[in-house]
Structure formats: structure tokens, C-alpha cells
Design an enzyme around this catalytic site. Structure first.
Site, PDB file in Angstrom:
ATOM      1  N   HIS A   7      -4.320  -6.783  -8.671  1.00 36.21           N
ATOM      2  CA  HIS A   7      -5.383  -6.233  -9.519  1.00 36.21           C
ATOM      3  C   HIS A   7      -6.660  -6.022  -8.704  1.00 36.21           C
ATOM      4  O   HIS A   7      -7.263  -4.941  -8.737  1.00 36.21           O
ATOM      5  CB  HIS A   7      -5.622  -7.190 -10.683  1.00 36.21           C
ATOM      6  CG  HIS A   7      -6.703  -6.782 -11.626  1.00 36.21           C
ATOM      7  ND1 HIS A   7      -6.439  -6.344 -12.912  1.00 36.21           N
ATOM      8  CD2 HIS A   7      -8.057  -6.747 -11.498  1.00 36.21           C
ATOM      9  CE1 HIS A   7      -7.588  -6.056 -13.514  1.00 36.21           C
ATOM     10  NE2 HIS A   7      -8.585  -6.303 -12.673  1.00 36.21           N
ATOM     11  N   GLU A   8      -7.077  -7.039  -7.959  1.00 45.09           N
ATOM     12  CA  GLU A   8      -8.321  -6.921  -7.185  1.00 45.09           C
ATOM     13  C   GLU A   8      -8.163  -5.929  -6.033  1.00 45.09           C
ATOM     14  O   GLU A   8      -9.102  -5.179  -5.727  1.00 45.09           O
ATOM     15  CB  GLU A   8      -8.756  -8.293  -6.668  1.00 45.09           C
ATOM     16  CG  GLU A   8      -8.967  -9.348  -7.748  1.00 45.09           C
ATOM     17  CD  GLU A   8      -9.888  -8.908  -8.883  1.00 45.09           C
ATOM     18  OE1 GLU A   8     -10.727  -8.017  -8.673  1.00 45.09           O
ATOM     19  OE2 GLU A   8      -9.750  -9.455  -9.994  1.00 45.09           O
ATOM     20  N   HIS A  18      -8.786  -2.604  -7.378  1.00 43.52           N
ATOM     21  CA  HIS A  18     -10.214  -2.244  -7.412  1.00 43.52           C
ATOM     22  C   HIS A  18     -10.658  -1.703  -6.057  1.00 43.52           C
ATOM     23  O   HIS A  18     -11.353  -0.684  -5.982  1.00 43.52           O
ATOM     24  CB  HIS A  18     -11.050  -3.461  -7.789  1.00 43.52           C
ATOM     25  CG  HIS A  18     -11.019  -3.812  -9.241  1.00 43.52           C
ATOM     26  ND1 HIS A  18     -11.107  -2.866 -10.243  1.00 43.52           N
ATOM     27  CD2 HIS A  18     -10.916  -5.015  -9.873  1.00 43.52           C
ATOM     28  CE1 HIS A  18     -11.068  -3.464 -11.420  1.00 43.52           C
ATOM     29  NE2 HIS A  18     -10.940  -4.772 -11.223  1.00 43.52           N
ATOM     30  N   HIS A  53     -10.722  -0.748 -14.768  1.00 43.00           N
ATOM     31  CA  HIS A  53      -9.917  -1.383 -15.804  1.00 43.00           C
ATOM     32  C   HIS A  53      -9.335  -0.363 -16.776  1.00 43.00           C
ATOM     33  O   HIS A  53      -9.966   0.644 -17.086  1.00 43.00           O
ATOM     34  CB  HIS A  53     -10.757  -2.410 -16.572  1.00 43.00           C
ATOM     35  CG  HIS A  53     -11.055  -3.640 -15.780  1.00 43.00           C
ATOM     36  ND1 HIS A  53     -12.138  -4.454 -16.026  1.00 43.00           N
ATOM     37  CD2 HIS A  53     -10.406  -4.202 -14.725  1.00 43.00           C
ATOM     38  CE1 HIS A  53     -12.138  -5.459 -15.170  1.00 43.00           C
ATOM     39  NE2 HIS A  53     -11.098  -5.322 -14.366  1.00 43.00           N
ATOM     40  N   VAL A  63      16.148  -1.409   9.330  1.00 44.09           N
ATOM     41  CA  VAL A  63      16.794  -1.453   8.021  1.00 44.09           C
ATOM     42  C   VAL A  63      16.366  -0.225   7.241  1.00 44.09           C
ATOM     43  O   VAL A  63      15.172  -0.013   7.016  1.00 44.09           O
ATOM     44  CB  VAL A  63      16.421  -2.735   7.241  1.00 44.09           C
ATOM     45  CG1 VAL A  63      16.933  -2.643   5.813  1.00 44.09           C
ATOM     46  CG2 VAL A  63      16.994  -3.968   7.916  1.00 44.09           C
ATOM     47  N   ASN A  85      13.177   0.300   3.965  1.00 42.58           N
ATOM     48  CA  ASN A  85      12.016  -0.599   3.954  1.00 42.58           C
ATOM     49  C   ASN A  85      10.693   0.139   4.131  1.00 42.58           C
ATOM     50  O   ASN A  85       9.659  -0.476   4.358  1.00 42.58           O
ATOM     51  CB  ASN A  85      12.165  -1.689   5.026  1.00 42.58           C
ATOM     52  CG  ASN A  85      12.184  -1.132   6.447  1.00 42.58           C
ATOM     53  OD1 ASN A  85      12.092   0.070   6.645  1.00 42.58           O
ATOM     54  ND2 ASN A  85      12.318  -2.012   7.423  1.00 42.58           N
ATOM     55  N   LEU A 128       9.593   1.835   6.527  1.00 45.94           N
ATOM     56  CA  LEU A 128       9.113   1.876   7.908  1.00 45.94           C
ATOM     57  C   LEU A 128      10.091   2.702   8.736  1.00 45.94           C
ATOM     58  O   LEU A 128      11.285   2.403   8.764  1.00 45.94           O
ATOM     59  CB  LEU A 128       9.010   0.468   8.494  1.00 45.94           C
ATOM     60  CG  LEU A 128       8.027  -0.489   7.814  1.00 45.94           C
ATOM     61  CD1 LEU A 128       8.160  -1.878   8.425  1.00 45.94           C
ATOM     62  CD2 LEU A 128       6.609   0.017   7.939  1.00 45.94           C
ATOM     63  N   GLU A 178      16.028   6.241  12.970  1.00 51.15           N
ATOM     64  CA  GLU A 178      15.772   6.858  11.669  1.00 51.15           C
ATOM     65  C   GLU A 178      14.919   8.115  11.829  1.00 51.15           C
ATOM     66  O   GLU A 178      14.004   8.154  12.652  1.00 51.15           O
ATOM     67  CB  GLU A 178      15.055   5.877  10.736  1.00 51.15           C
ATOM     68  CG  GLU A 178      15.845   4.618  10.429  1.00 51.15           C
ATOM     69  CD  GLU A 178      15.066   3.637   9.549  1.00 51.15           C
ATOM     70  OE1 GLU A 178      15.704   2.736   8.985  1.00 51.15           O
ATOM     71  OE2 GLU A 178      13.830   3.779   9.443  1.00 51.15           O
ATOM     72  N   ASP A 212      11.983   7.309   6.387  1.00 50.68           N
ATOM     73  CA  ASP A 212      12.302   6.153   5.543  1.00 50.68           C
ATOM     74  C   ASP A 212      11.354   6.173   4.361  1.00 50.68           C
ATOM     75  O   ASP A 212      10.177   5.833   4.486  1.00 50.68           O
ATOM     76  CB  ASP A 212      12.176   4.839   6.315  1.00 50.68           C
ATOM     77  CG  ASP A 212      12.843   3.667   5.593  1.00 50.68           C
ATOM     78  OD1 ASP A 212      12.786   3.664   4.337  1.00 50.68           O
ATOM     79  OD2 ASP A 212      13.404   2.781   6.257  1.00 50.68           O
TER      80      ASP A 212
END
Length: 614
Positions: free
Chosen positions: A338-339, A342, A348, A408, A411, A413, A418, A421
Site C-alpha cells: 500500500h505505501e 503511494h 486511496h 527459469v 520469473n 527476468l 531466453e 520473459d
């Protein structure tokens, strides 16, 4: 790769009374399961005996009598490649280590045949964490029974609350626009630069600070505190996948011999002091994007956290404070998410905001419903913030060769072998990338990057990075790559800012601007007489250091040593002011390339001719 298949026999044991005391608190209704490990090698898998924790695991068990299969993948992106930890000895000595974290025990997962499922699990000592099944949140943790593999599975609603008063975020003013304007935000006409920014994956390098109250609360046990924070970050990382934002822990500091700032029940005061400490101290020690203080302080009223709004990448204000308000790490992670929201420009939620659950992450009252979804309002606000502010620090991603653990797919990354991803198949929204193989889809040249548009390389000559100022050059796509070429600058020594300075490595270093950065917007350069202190060769005046010794400035070089300013505040009378900190003695020196006289610039503590300096 060795794959572990663990079958959990679900003999539901008789309850030992109507409730049980777990780490999460008193639980009134739970199932007891007893995991049994069965190993199997999949075709093509290679066993890696040096690994303690497998990269991929499956758990098969039942919930309410129904069989489920939980697929888990090690969260390879949990820690940054240069992760480090700091704590303090009883006599105050700073102890910093780089612990090996590539073979860790924190996983993300999903339930087979449940597209809306998710999981965040610690497998360090049994299974501890949560999983979402058919829209309901379940928690699992080991039972502390000697010589037993028994675990408890339960729902949040079955935990007795110690404090029934709902916790709140301390941010008071949201300035939320109407439902109509929120919907229009997604219809904004974007410049090519803004569109490329939105399409580029984001990476937030987070530093966590645990205060002295936390250190005492958990029995002065560094291992316990680490495990708690790793769990929280594993959940935070999972939550922000919804925004294609990868959150990695770059640094952990534990104030084990006392707090480095004064803490107050007023959350706004604590946040202000923490932000100033971050800029003054932590930013000089560790490169990172955002800092969260996890505190044992009981804030005034129902406040459980407070963060600055729309401040990501700012040296002071990219920060938040979060109270360790609940035994359940999942709920503390929700408060931190939540913070952090912000910091990323979200305010909110109002009544018209929806996320398909009873409560959303950015509700002013922190959710206890087990929901970790962002509302439509939060998504649009974050999008608008990124479009308008384009914070640059979160675009810096780890090189595929920097990632030290085995690759992997899924993920988020891009690792060796690859093409792309985009996350797991359930999260991927990129039509250019095959989420199952991490290869480009047929006909695609690229999946992301500043020079990638609709899966094709942008034509040569297209601007991919505009000139920031008169000392920078616009950078252009080559037509052969998805990446924008390395940043190119105007030549060093070119006059800038109406001849008040000379370009140096893409910027225009001017003493006045350096004074403003150190002392505020009213600051000016001090009188010439102040710079004569640089001829003394002391902490407050020197030109350079040799073997730790401070070398005094020659008379012609005094404006290339310590920077002297005047902050122009009425209450301050000293016309010769400097910025000095023993931790970083060189901060507050005149920047390299700064104009020291007409036709001359500072290089290595000497005022030299601009035509020969470069």
C-alpha cells in the site's frame, strides 16, 4: 534440474481442543496435514547436488476434502545481484556482509486448473505462507510438534484478532478525481517516448530498514528478522507482478544497537526524519530506488503506515514507514505494498473504485480480507504517474549475465538462453513473447525495449531517448535492435547555460546549481574570499586527497576544492557554508568539469584550460 514431487497425505487429525496457538495467533478452525516427500526426475532434468532448495516443486494435497496440486517456482528475482546486509555490533561498529542468497527457499506458485490462483511460500523449514484457491485465501504453516511433519491449513477469518480496530494508512489527502476522469486516463494520447516508457519493464530495487524496536521484538535474533523480511518481500514481489513491476531486495539494514533517527508515534514526523536520514546517509552507501522502514513503533490512532505520494526515485521522498502491526506477515506485506503504491503515484480508493474483491490494496482501511488486488483507479493512477513523471531509476534492470542462479522461464527476468520473459502464463500480457518457452512468438523480432514497437524493430533514425538538456544528444534507434543505443553526449567543453558552464559527460555543472542541491533553492555561491580556506589542506578546505592526506589547493585552484555556499536564510549569518559529513568526505566538493574561471574547468582538483582538459 532435480524436480521434487511431494505428496501430502491429508489425514485430518482430531483437534486438540477448539483452537490452536500458531505463529499467526489463535486459530479456531484448521486442518492438519502431514507432508511426505517423494522425489522424481523429469525427462531431461539435470540433478544439481549443490542446491539445497529445488528450483521447481509440486505439492499435492486436499483442501476441504478436494485434491489440489500446488506448483511452485523459486523466486529468482527476490534478491538483486549485489544484495547486502548491515547490522551493528554492541559498540556501534557497522557490520556489512554479502550473504549468498541465490539458493534461497522462497517461492511463488499457482494451483493447477485454477487460473485465478496464486501462492507465496517459504519452504525453509516446512511450508509457510499462503495460497489462493477458488477465490479464497488459505494460510499454511508447520505445527511445532517434535519429530512431526504436521502442518496447519486455515483461513484468515478463523484467526482471533487481538486488536479488532481496523488499521489505516496515514495519508490524509488523496485529491482523487472523478470516476469519469479516471476512465479517461487510459485514453490519453501518448507521445512515442511515453509509450516506450510504459512498455519497458520496471525494476524497483528496495532497501528495507528494521529499527531497534523490531530487533528487540524478535528476541535480538538476526536470523528471525531476516526470515520475516524475506517473506514480506516475497509477497511484495508477487503483488507487483500485476503492474509488470519487478520488486527486488537490494539491501537490508537492522538497527541492532539503537535507532539511527528519533522515532515518534506521529507517523508523519517519523517519516520526515527517516527520509532525511535516507538522503543524508543511506543513499551514500547503497544504490537503490526506494526505502521502507519496518518499525515496532505503535503509531498514533489506527495508523499502520505512511508514504509519500508520487515520489519514486527521489533521494529523500522515495520512502515510507510501515508498522509491524500483525503477526501475519501477509498483512504486513499488504501494508508495505500500500505505501509503495503511494510512492508510485496511487492515492486511496473511493467508493467507485473496484477490483473484484471486498477490499483493494489502496483502500484507506488496510485490507484484512486476504485480497491483494489493485483497483481500476489504482491502475489508472499509476499509469498516469508513470506517463507524467517517467521515473528513470526503475528502468535500470539487471543484465542477463548478472543473474547468478540458473535461468527459469516465467520469473520476468530475461536470462541466458531466453529471448524474452513476460512472467508466468497467467500474468503475461505481451503478444510478442511465448510465456511457456520464453521465446519470441512467430514473426516477432522483439518483445520489449525502447526500439520495439508491435513486436518489430523500430525503423532506423527513430528517436528513442530525447536530449535531456543542451549537453545531451537525442539517441536514435538503429533498426537492428530493440535496445536504445548507449547514451551519447555533446562534446566535453562545449559552453552551456549562457556561458555559465561547460558541458561535461552530458551535464552542465555550475556552482550555483550545486549549492541549490546542497542548501536549498535560495542558496548562492559564496564570496571568493571563502574559497581561500581550500588552501589550508584540512577537512573544511582542500583540493584532493593522496594516500588519505588532504592536499591544499594552489592559489589558482581554490575554486576546485570544497564548495562554499550561502543559503540566504535570514536566521543564518555565516557567509561561508559547506556541506561536510565524515562518512563521505568528498561530498560537497566542487563537481568535476565545473567552470572555475573563464575558459577553465575543474579537473582532479585543478583549474585547467578547457581546451586541453579533455
Amino acid at each position: 534440474m532435480q524436480v521434487l514431487l511431494i505428496t501430502i497425505s491429508l489425514a485430518v487429525l482430531p483437534y486438540l481442543g477448539s483452537s490452536i496457538i500458531l505463529e499467526s495467533g489463535i486459530v479456531n478452525d484448521y486442518e492438519v496435514v502431514n507432508p511426505q516427500k517423494v522425489t522424481a526426475m523429469l525427462k531431461g532434468a539435470v540433478k544439481q547436488p549443490e542446491q539445497k532448495y529445488e528450483d521447481t516443486m509440486q505439492y499435492e494435497f486436499k483442501v476441504k476434502g478436494e485434491p489440489v496440486v500446488l506448483h511452485l517456482e523459486k523466486n529468482k528475482g527476490l534478491f538483486s545481484e549485489d544484495y547486502s546486509e548491515t547490522h551493528y555490533s554492541p559498540d556501534g561498529r557497522e557490520i556489512t556482509t554479502n550473504p549468498p542468497v541465490e539458493d534461497h527457499c522462497y517461492y511463488h506458485g499457482r494451483i493447477q486448473n485454477d487460473a485465478d490462483s496464486s501462492a507465496s511460500i517459504s519452504a525453509c523449514n516446512g511450508l509457510k505462507g499462503h495460497f489462493k484457491l477458488r477465490g479464497e485465501m488459505y494460510f499454511i504453516e508447520p505445527l511445532k510438534i517434535p519429530d512431526s511433519e504436521a502442518h496447519a491449513v486455515y483461513k484468515y477469518e478463523n484467526i482471533e484478532e487481538e486488536d479488532e480496530a481496523p488499521k489505516m494508512c496515514g495519508v490524509k489527502h488523496t485529491n482523487r478525481e472523478s470516476d469519469k476522469s479516471i476512465k479517461k486516463a487510459s485514453q490519453l494520447n501518448l507521445t512515442p517516448e511515453q509509450q516506450r516508457y510504459l512498455n519497458t519493464p520496471k525494476h524497483i530495487k528496495v532497501a528495507i530498514v528494521a529499527d531497534y524496536l523490531i530487533f528487540r521484538k524478535y528476541g535480538r535474533n538476526l536470523f528471525t528478522i531476516r526470515a520475516k523480511i524475506y517473506e514480506i518481500l516475497n509477497i511484495l514481489n508477487e503483488i507487483y507482478k500485476a503492474f509488470n513491476i519487478h520488486v527486488a531486495l537490494v539491501f537490508l539494514e537492522i538497527w541492532s544497537n539503537g535507532d539511527k533517527i528519533n522515532l515518534f508515534p506521529a507517523a508523519n514526523v517519523t517519516l520526515d526524519l527517516f527520509g532525511k536520514w535516507r538522503e543524508r546517509d543511506l543513499m551514500n552507501r547503497k544504490n537503490h530506488d526506494n526505502t521502507q522502514l519496518l518499525t515496532g513503533m505503535n503509531f498514533d490512532g489506527p495508523t499502520a503506515g505512511l508514504g509519500y505520494v508520487g515520489t519514486m526515485c527521489h533521494p529523500q521522498f522515495s520512502a515510507a514507514v510501515v508498522q509491524d502491526h500483525n503477526k501475519i506477515n501477509f498483512l504486513v506485506a499488504l501494508a508495505m505494498a500500500h505505501e509503495l503504491g503511494h510512492n508510485l503515484g496511487m492515492t486511496h480508493d473511493e467508493q467507485f473504485c473496484t477490483c473484484g474483491a471486498k477490499s483493494c490494496i489502496m483502500s484507506a482501511t488496510l485490507s484484512c480480507e486476504g485480497s491483494y488486488r489493485f483497483s481500476n483507479c489504482s491502475r489508472e493512477e499509476n499509469r498516469r504517474y508513470l506517463i507524467n513523471k517517467m521515473p528513470q531509476c526503475i528502468l535500470i534492470k539487471p543484465s542477463r549475465t548478472d543473474i547468478v542462479s540458473p535461468p527459469v522461464c516465467g520469473n520476468s527476468l530475461v536470462e541466458v538462453g531466453e529471448d524474452c520473459d513476460c512472467g508466468s502464463p497467467g500474468y503475461c500480457r505481451n503478444p510478442c513473447c511465448n510465456a511457456a518457452t520464453c521465446k519470441l512468438t512467430p514473426g516477432s523480432q522483439c518483445a520489449d525495449g525502447e526500439c520495439c514497437d508491435q513486436c518489430r524493430f523500430t525503423r532506423a533514425g527513430t528517436e528513442c531517448r530525447p536530449a535531456r538538456d543542451e549537453c545531451d544528444k537525442a539517441d536514435l534507434c538503429t533498426g537492428q535492435s530493440a535496445e536504445c543505443p548507449a547514451d551519447q553526449f555533446q562534446r566535453n567543453g562545449q559552453p552551456c547555460q549562457n556561458n555559465s558552464g561547460y558541458c561535461y559527460n552530458g551535464i552542465c555543472p555550475v556552482m550555483r546549481n550545486q549549492c541549490i542541491s546542497l542548501f536549498g533553492s535560495r542558496a548562492i555561491v559564496a564570496e571568493d574570499a571563502c574559497f581561500q580556506f581550500n588552501s589550508l589542506g584540512i577537512d573544511y578546505g582542500y583540493c584532493r586527497k593522496e594516500n588519505g592526506r588532504k592536499i591544499p589547493c594552489a592559489p589558482e585552484d581554490v575554486k576546485c576544492g570544497r564548495l562554499y555556499c550561502f543559503d540566504n536564510l535570514p536566521e543564518h549569518k555565516n557567509p561561508c557554508q559547506i556541506f561536510y559529513t565524515p562518512r563521505d568526505e568528498d561530498k560537497g566538493m566542487v563537481d568535476p568539469g565545473t567552470k572555475c574561471e573563464n575558459g577553465k574547468v575543474c579537473i582532479n582538483g585543478k583549474c585547467v584550460d578547457v581546451n586541453t582538459a579533455y
